[in-house]
Design an enzyme around this catalytic site. Structure first.
Site, PDB file in Angstrom:
ATOM      1  N   LEU A  33      -5.181   9.044   7.930  1.00 52.42           N
ATOM      2  CA  LEU A  33      -6.498   8.406   7.983  1.00 52.42           C
ATOM      3  C   LEU A  33      -6.373   6.956   7.539  1.00 52.42           C
ATOM      4  O   LEU A  33      -5.692   6.696   6.549  1.00 52.42           O
ATOM      5  CB  LEU A  33      -7.483   9.147   7.084  1.00 52.42           C
ATOM      6  CG  LEU A  33      -7.861  10.540   7.599  1.00 52.42           C
ATOM      7  CD1 LEU A  33      -8.639  11.308   6.558  1.00 52.42           C
ATOM      8  CD2 LEU A  33      -8.643  10.446   8.901  1.00 52.42           C
ATOM      9  N   LYS A  50      -9.255  -0.414  -5.940  1.00 56.52           N
ATOM     10  CA  LYS A  50      -9.336   0.205  -4.615  1.00 56.52           C
ATOM     11  C   LYS A  50     -10.690   0.864  -4.415  1.00 56.52           C
ATOM     12  O   LYS A  50     -11.130   1.655  -5.254  1.00 56.52           O
ATOM     13  CB  LYS A  50      -8.225   1.271  -4.474  1.00 56.52           C
ATOM     14  CG  LYS A  50      -8.248   2.063  -3.167  1.00 56.52           C
ATOM     15  CD  LYS A  50      -7.823   1.221  -1.981  1.00 56.52           C
ATOM     16  CE  LYS A  50      -7.939   1.991  -0.662  1.00 56.52           C
ATOM     17  NZ  LYS A  50      -6.726   2.668  -0.263  1.00 56.52           N
ATOM     18  N   HIS A  63       1.520   5.357  -1.736  1.00 58.93           N
ATOM     19  CA  HIS A  63       1.132   6.521  -2.552  1.00 58.93           C
ATOM     20  C   HIS A  63       2.386   7.121  -3.164  1.00 58.93           C
ATOM     21  O   HIS A  63       3.297   7.536  -2.448  1.00 58.93           O
ATOM     22  CB  HIS A  63       0.438   7.583  -1.686  1.00 58.93           C
ATOM     23  CG  HIS A  63      -0.844   7.102  -1.091  1.00 58.93           C
ATOM     24  ND1 HIS A  63      -2.062   7.276  -1.698  1.00 58.93           N
ATOM     25  CD2 HIS A  63      -1.090   6.426   0.060  1.00 58.93           C
ATOM     26  CE1 HIS A  63      -3.012   6.731  -0.955  1.00 58.93           C
ATOM     27  NE2 HIS A  63      -2.448   6.203   0.120  1.00 58.93           N
ATOM     28  N   LEU A  64       2.409   7.157  -4.495  1.00 57.26           N
ATOM     29  CA  LEU A  64       3.565   7.737  -5.194  1.00 57.26           C
ATOM     30  C   LEU A  64       3.257   9.081  -5.840  1.00 57.26           C
ATOM     31  O   LEU A  64       4.175   9.754  -6.316  1.00 57.26           O
ATOM     32  CB  LEU A  64       4.085   6.766  -6.264  1.00 57.26           C
ATOM     33  CG  LEU A  64       4.792   5.514  -5.733  1.00 57.26           C
ATOM     34  CD1 LEU A  64       5.149   4.574  -6.883  1.00 57.26           C
ATOM     35  CD2 LEU A  64       6.053   5.879  -4.944  1.00 57.26           C
ATOM     36  N   ARG A  65       1.958   9.446  -5.905  1.00 56.59           N
ATOM     37  CA  ARG A  65       1.548  10.735  -6.509  1.00 56.59           C
ATOM     38  C   ARG A  65       1.966  10.818  -7.972  1.00 56.59           C
ATOM     39  O   ARG A  65       2.131   9.805  -8.644  1.00 56.59           O
ATOM     40  CB  ARG A  65       2.118  11.920  -5.702  1.00 56.59           C
ATOM     41  CG  ARG A  65       1.963  11.828  -4.182  1.00 56.59           C
ATOM     42  CD  ARG A  65       0.553  11.696  -3.721  1.00 56.59           C
ATOM     43  NE  ARG A  65       0.433  11.929  -2.277  1.00 56.59           N
ATOM     44  CZ  ARG A  65      -0.572  11.502  -1.535  1.00 56.59           C
ATOM     45  NH1 ARG A  65      -1.544  10.785  -2.070  1.00 56.59           N
ATOM     46  NH2 ARG A  65      -0.615  11.775  -0.258  1.00 56.59           N
ATOM     47  N   HIS A  73       2.821  14.596   1.369  1.00 62.11           N
ATOM     48  CA  HIS A  73       2.189  15.891   1.077  1.00 62.11           C
ATOM     49  C   HIS A  73       3.274  16.944   1.220  1.00 62.11           C
ATOM     50  O   HIS A  73       4.195  16.773   2.032  1.00 62.11           O
ATOM     51  CB  HIS A  73       1.072  16.186   2.081  1.00 62.11           C
ATOM     52  CG  HIS A  73      -0.124  15.292   1.959  1.00 62.11           C
ATOM     53  ND1 HIS A  73      -1.158  15.530   1.091  1.00 62.11           N
ATOM     54  CD2 HIS A  73      -0.441  14.138   2.606  1.00 62.11           C
ATOM     55  CE1 HIS A  73      -2.066  14.577   1.202  1.00 62.11           C
ATOM     56  NE2 HIS A  73      -1.656  13.710   2.116  1.00 62.11           N
ATOM     57  N   HIS A  92       0.870  -1.205   0.000  1.00 59.36           N
ATOM     58  CA  HIS A  92       0.000   0.000   0.000  1.00 59.36           C
ATOM     59  C   HIS A  92       0.894   1.238   0.000  1.00 59.36           C
ATOM     60  O   HIS A  92       1.471   1.598   1.028  1.00 59.36           O
ATOM     61  CB  HIS A  92      -0.896   0.011   1.238  1.00 59.36           C
ATOM     62  CG  HIS A  92      -1.865   1.154   1.263  1.00 59.36           C
ATOM     63  ND1 HIS A  92      -3.193   0.991   1.542  1.00 59.36           N
ATOM     64  CD2 HIS A  92      -1.700   2.483   1.042  1.00 59.36           C
ATOM     65  CE1 HIS A  92      -3.802   2.157   1.481  1.00 59.36           C
ATOM     66  NE2 HIS A  92      -2.914   3.096   1.196  1.00 59.36           N
ATOM     67  N   ALA A 146      -4.006  14.730   5.465  1.00 60.34           N
ATOM     68  CA  ALA A 146      -3.812  13.425   6.107  1.00 60.34           C
ATOM     69  C   ALA A 146      -2.752  12.628   5.372  1.00 60.34           C
ATOM     70  O   ALA A 146      -2.829  12.465   4.152  1.00 60.34           O
ATOM     71  CB  ALA A 146      -5.126  12.654   6.116  1.00 60.34           C
ATOM     72  N   HIS A 201     -10.492   0.998   1.710  1.00 62.23           N
ATOM     73  CA  HIS A 201     -10.316   1.985   2.781  1.00 62.23           C
ATOM     74  C   HIS A 201     -11.522   1.807   3.696  1.00 62.23           C
ATOM     75  O   HIS A 201     -12.634   2.146   3.333  1.00 62.23           O
ATOM     76  CB  HIS A 201     -10.253   3.414   2.225  1.00 62.23           C
ATOM     77  CG  HIS A 201     -10.010   4.426   3.304  1.00 62.23           C
ATOM     78  ND1 HIS A 201      -8.806   5.099   3.441  1.00 62.23           N
ATOM     79  CD2 HIS A 201     -10.787   4.848   4.329  1.00 62.23           C
ATOM     80  CE1 HIS A 201      -8.876   5.897   4.503  1.00 62.23           C
ATOM     81  NE2 HIS A 201     -10.060   5.769   5.046  1.00 62.23           N
ATOM     82  N   ASN A 258      -5.325   7.280  -6.062  1.00 66.34           N
ATOM     83  CA  ASN A 258      -6.077   8.509  -5.724  1.00 66.34           C
ATOM     84  C   ASN A 258      -5.342   9.768  -6.175  1.00 66.34           C
ATOM     85  O   ASN A 258      -5.084  10.677  -5.382  1.00 66.34           O
ATOM     86  CB  ASN A 258      -6.414   8.558  -4.222  1.00 66.34           C
ATOM     87  CG  ASN A 258      -5.201   8.586  -3.323  1.00 66.34           C
ATOM     88  OD1 ASN A 258      -4.138   8.079  -3.679  1.00 66.34           O
ATOM     89  ND2 ASN A 258      -5.345   9.165  -2.140  1.00 66.34           N
ATOM     90  N   HIS A 288      -4.649  -0.669   5.863  1.00 61.46           N
ATOM     91  CA  HIS A 288      -4.248   0.097   7.053  1.00 61.46           C
ATOM     92  C   HIS A 288      -5.209  -0.085   8.233  1.00 61.46           C
ATOM     93  O   HIS A 288      -5.879   0.850   8.640  1.00 61.46           O
ATOM     94  CB  HIS A 288      -4.045   1.584   6.733  1.00 61.46           C
ATOM     95  CG  HIS A 288      -5.059   2.205   5.816  1.00 61.46           C
ATOM     96  ND1 HIS A 288      -6.411   2.085   5.991  1.00 61.46           N
ATOM     97  CD2 HIS A 288      -4.899   2.971   4.710  1.00 61.46           C
ATOM     98  CE1 HIS A 288      -7.037   2.748   5.037  1.00 61.46           C
ATOM     99  NE2 HIS A 288      -6.143   3.284   4.244  1.00 61.46           N
ATOM    100  N   ASP A 292       1.411   2.678   3.493  1.00 59.93           N
ATOM    101  CA  ASP A 292       0.541   3.851   3.290  1.00 59.93           C
ATOM    102  C   ASP A 292       1.371   5.139   3.316  1.00 59.93           C
ATOM    103  O   ASP A 292       0.857   6.202   3.674  1.00 59.93           O
ATOM    104  CB  ASP A 292      -0.586   3.915   4.324  1.00 59.93           C
ATOM    105  CG  ASP A 292      -1.724   4.840   3.891  1.00 59.93           C
ATOM    106  OD1 ASP A 292      -1.785   5.209   2.703  1.00 59.93           O
ATOM    107  OD2 ASP A 292      -2.544   5.181   4.755  1.00 59.93           O
TER     108      ASP A 292
HETATM  109  O1  DOR Z   1      -3.667   9.463   5.611  1.00 59.77           O
HETATM  110  C1  DOR Z   1      -3.980   9.122   4.486  1.00 59.77           C
HETATM  111  N1  DOR Z   1      -3.428   9.697   3.402  1.00 59.77           N
HETATM  112  N2  DOR Z   1      -4.896   8.164   4.347  1.00 59.77           N
HETATM  113  C2  DOR Z   1      -5.393   7.845   3.154  1.00 59.77           C
HETATM  114  O2  DOR Z   1      -6.245   6.998   3.091  1.00 59.77           O
HETATM  115  C3  DOR Z   1      -4.968   8.566   1.931  1.00 59.77           C
HETATM  116  C4  DOR Z   1      -3.645   9.159   2.103  1.00 59.77           C
HETATM  117  C5  DOR Z   1      -3.290  10.166   1.040  1.00 59.77           C
HETATM  118  O3  DOR Z   1      -3.512   9.899  -0.142  1.00 59.77           O
HETATM  119  O4  DOR Z   1      -2.772  11.243   1.379  1.00 59.77           O
HETATM  120 ZN    ZN Z   2      -3.430   5.050   1.502  1.00 64.00          ZN
END
Ligand code: DOR
Ligand code: ZN
Length: 338
Positions: free
Chosen positions: A213, A94, A15-17, A245, A13, A257, A131, A40, A169, A241
């Protein structure tokens, strides 16, 4: 134990953006063989074509073996999902409840609206990652995962018993118990939910870099997660996860988050397993249970962890003018990865 060699881990899990952020963070997952990459983005990765294009951008940014996901919307075409999986482009789909987290506005409002997609996935063996939080404003944020189990997941499992599920998560003892009661369901556990609880985030000052989150829960839930992760049980496996940011979005009046843990994730997991006297089970959690859940072979190569001087890490990484602040567990880390 001062040194430990294990099969190379995967991150189930991540996130690479995209864009500059992708180019900055993709190399930071260098300890991981493969990673399930979250869809996402803005706009989200919804179609087979979206996933193919995003995969190319990830590989170009320096992460060689991404496992792609599609973002489930109420307009998702079941045939597109099944063919993306059959072609080997995606590993899973997802489900974000609409409004649950970062960029989840296009997510699912009602399970009925995605019933045909879920049925097609069940028939074709396409895994679903969840999620697991309800989003009703009147439900306390600390109760949203437990309510999701009762209100959404239990009926979903009953309606689609053959659908392969990964509860992402997990943050509560209720979720750990639910996963144990439903053989075949997998669950990822993050770095921050093992290392911290809500006191670390809220007592003595509010620490935005602990805000993610599902939100950190009380200490007894942290204990349940540590017990599950270090148990060796096949249902539980590594999913950071890691969710970068820009620093200005975290250190803000309304903080985004997500915890950016990728560069230190394996050192953090090793720290927890050492504290729990379970280093002999780190390989199951980090490198074996996840591939088995997804029906993939473990990585052929290995990593060696050695215990040494405290890691000396830059507090921030640069992303072309912006910075991303690295999660700081608040204590030194001693496991070096080779
Ligand atoms: O804290 C989080 N950040 N929880 C998530 O489910 C998404 C993630 C994000 O994409 O920033
Ligand atoms: Zn996530």
């Amino acid at each position: 134990m001062e040194s430990l060699t294990i099969r190379r881990p995967d991150d189930w899990h991540l996130h690479l953006r995209d864009g500059d952020m992708l180019r900055a963070v993709a190399p930071e997952s260098r300890d991981m063989g493969r990673a399930i990459v979250m869809p996402n983005l803005v706009p989200p990765v919804v179609t087979h074509d979206d996933a193919r294009a995003y995969r190319e951008r990830i590989v170009a940014a320096g992460f060689a073996r991404p496992l792609m996901t599609l973002y489930l919307t109420e307009g998702t075409n079941p045939d597109d999902v099944v063919s993306a999986h059959a072609a080997g482009t995606i590993t899973a789909v997802k489900l974000y409840p609409a409004g649950a987290t970062t960029n989840s506005a296009s997510g699912v409002r009602s399970i009925e609206a995605v019933r045909a997609v879920l049925a097609a996935m069940e028939a074709a063996g396409v895994p679903l990652c969840l999620h697991g939080e309800v989003t009703d404003r009147e439900i306390d944020i600390f109760d949203r995962e437990a309510r999701f189990l009762d209100d959404v997941l239990t009926p979903l499992r009953a309606a689609h018993p053959e659908l392969k599920l990964t509860l992402e998560h997990v943050t509560t003892s209720e979720a750990v118990d639910w996963v144990r009661a439903h053989p075949g369901v997998g669950a990822t556990i993050t770095v921050q939910h093992l290392l911290a609880n809500r006191n670390d985030m809220l007592a003595g000052g509010l620490r935005p870099h602990f805000y993610c989150l599902p939100i950190l829960k009380r200490g007894r839930h942290q204990e349940a997660l540590r017990a599950a992760a270090t148990s060796g049980e096949s249902a539980f496996f590594l999913g950071t996860d890691s969710a970068p940011h820009p620093t200005h979005a975290k250190e803000a009046t309304c903080c985004a988050a997500g915890c950016f843990t990728a560069p230190i994730a394996l050192a953090c997991y090793a720290h927890v397993f050492e504290e729990e006297d379970a280093l002999d089970r780190l390989e199951s959690f980090a490198s074996l249970n996840g591939p088995a859940h997804y029906g993939l072979p473990p990585n052929a190569d290995t990593v060696t962890l050695t215990r040494g001087a405290a890691l000396d890490l830059p507090p921030r990484i640069d992303t072309h003018g912006q910075s991303v602040t690295l999660f700081d567990p608040g204590h030194p880390l001693h496991w070096h990865i080779h």
